[in-house]
Write an enzyme that holds these catalytic residues in place. Structure first.
Site, PDB file in Angstrom:
ATOM      1  N   ARG A 182       0.802  -1.238   0.000  1.00 28.10           N
ATOM      2  CA  ARG A 182       0.000   0.000   0.000  1.00 28.10           C
ATOM      3  C   ARG A 182       0.832   1.284   0.000  1.00 28.10           C
ATOM      4  O   ARG A 182       0.433   2.296   0.582  1.00 28.10           O
ATOM      5  CB  ARG A 182      -0.954   0.030   1.206  1.00 28.10           C
ATOM      6  N   SER A 231     -10.639  -0.061   2.985  1.00 28.55           N
ATOM      7  CA  SER A 231     -10.024  -0.442   4.266  1.00 28.55           C
ATOM      8  C   SER A 231      -9.491   0.800   4.977  1.00 28.55           C
ATOM      9  O   SER A 231      -8.753   1.585   4.387  1.00 28.55           O
ATOM     10  CB  SER A 231      -8.861  -1.413   4.032  1.00 28.55           C
ATOM     11  N   GLU A 301      -4.691   3.338   6.646  1.00 32.00           N
ATOM     12  CA  GLU A 301      -4.448   3.159   5.208  1.00 32.00           C
ATOM     13  C   GLU A 301      -5.051   4.342   4.442  1.00 32.00           C
ATOM     14  O   GLU A 301      -4.493   4.809   3.452  1.00 32.00           O
ATOM     15  CB  GLU A 301      -5.075   1.852   4.720  1.00 32.00           C
TER      16      GLU A 301
END
Ligand SMILES: Cc1cc2nc3c(=O)[nH]c(=O)nc-3n(C[C@H](O)[C@H](O)[C@H](O)COP(=O)(O)OP(=O)(O)OC[C@H]3O[C@@H](n4cnc5c(N)ncnc54)[C@H](O)[C@@H]3O)c2cc1C
Length: 305
Positions: A182, A231, A301
């Site tokens: 990520r 998320s 995130e």
């Protein structure tokens, strides 16, 4: 650790508004609501919102932001950002026009920075190219996906061979960033203009079937009928944020209009009228609960703009 959502700088003042208006005409709007441009549907306005359709115009906007020392950011499809209730006091850049082009040559897909990931998956399937099916259902743009190295078991970084970027004050560059979970090594001031993704020749119908399968799996496991930002937390090494949150008893926890989804514990949904303050309070409560129950510090995130 959270990736910075913007390039820091000054807030917009009247002289900056005048400079932007005279350089960009109708391409700039002031006090533009951002909530409808994000998947979470919350937050205040952008002091300035600029739609840029060509690399030349983008270079001009970046030059103004840089020389005036203004805060700025690029907003892709807004599926990984939550905008603060006060909005963003700098310049939000939105790519359009040339940045929305997509073409296929052999096994390479060249996609502009504003092309939706869904369009990449559709073009790949149409051309009988496999490798991008796992990205189906990620509601972001190519630029946002590259910045975040979006993916599941397959990440966009696995497919990228070249990224065309613009950085304020520099001519266009072709680079190959490094990618990790990520995140990418892309400079915070780099704007992704296009990317070349290399796939493999496959069977068109099999590719289409895998895309459908993947979308059905997302539908079954994610709260897609309510506004959300995907998320909220990164998975800690060797574990899943959703598992930790659920085991800490947070499913269904609410702050104002924000709720930890009963369907997927790592999603916060906007049940209607949620504010960014609601989301941030809920994030704090979830973090506290997970820390107390598991001794794990969850990292965001999503990016807060
Ligand atoms: C229902 C749902 C499911 C999701 N599933 C996944 C998933 O499976 N895997 C996953 O990784 N993510 C997932 N996400 C999160 C999100 O879709 C991805 O991170 C996506 O890549 C973000 O792209 P975006 O265009 O929406 O970026 P934005 O949210 O608009 O921006 C994200 C960041 O990218 C930067 N950015 C955007 N465009 C550019 C550009 N052209 N150049 C440089 N920087 C740019 C922004 O400045 C910002 O820092 C999901 C989100 C939702 C709502």
């Amino acid at each position: 650790m959270t990736a910075a959502a913007s390039v820091p700088g000054k807030e917009l003042e009247d002289n900056h508004r005048a400079a932007l208006r005279s350089a960009l005409g109708d391409a700039v709007r002031f006090n533009e609501p951002l909530a409808p441009k994000t998947s979470m549907r919350i937050g205040g306005p952008a002091a300035a919102y600029v739609s840029v359709s060509t690399p030349a115009l983008l270079a001009q906007v970046l030059q103004i932001c840089e020389s005036e020392g203004l805060a700025w950011t690029v907003l892709g499809r807004g599926s990984n950002v939550v905008v603060r209730d006060a909005g963003f006091a700098g310049v939000v850049i939105h790519l359009t026009g040339e940045f929305t082009k997509i073409s296929v040559e052999g096994e390479t897909i060249r996609a502009g920075g504003a092309v939706p990931i869904v369009a990449v998956c559709r073009e790949a399937a149409r051309a009988g190219l496999e490798g991008a099916e796992e990205l189906a259902g990620i509601p972001g743009s190519v630029g946002g996906a590259i910045r975040m190295n979006a993916g599941t078991r397959v990440e966009i970084g696995d497919l990228v061979r070249r990224v065309g970027i613009l950085i304020p004050g520099h001519p266009g560059l072709d680079i190959l960033p490094q990618f990790a979970y990520r995140t990418s090594s892309l400079d915070r001031r780099a704007v992704v203009c296009f990317a070349d993704l290399v796939l493999r020749r496959g069977d068109r119908q099999a590719v289409q079937a895998r895309v459908r399968e993947h979308l059905a799996r997302r539908n079954a496991t994610q709260p897609l009928s309510l506004p959300n930002a995907g998320s909220i937390f990164r998975n800690p090494p060797g574990d899943f944020a959703a598992r930790l949150i659920e085991a800490a008893g947070c499913k269904g926890m609410r702050c104002g209009g924000a709720e930890v989804s009963p369907k997927h514990a790592n999603f916060i949904v906007n049940r209607g009228g949620a504010t960014c303050a609601d989301v941030l309070s809920l994030i704090d409560r979830v973090r506290d609960a997970v820390r107390q129950r598991h001794g794990v510090e969850l990292e965001l995130e999503i990016q807060i703009l």
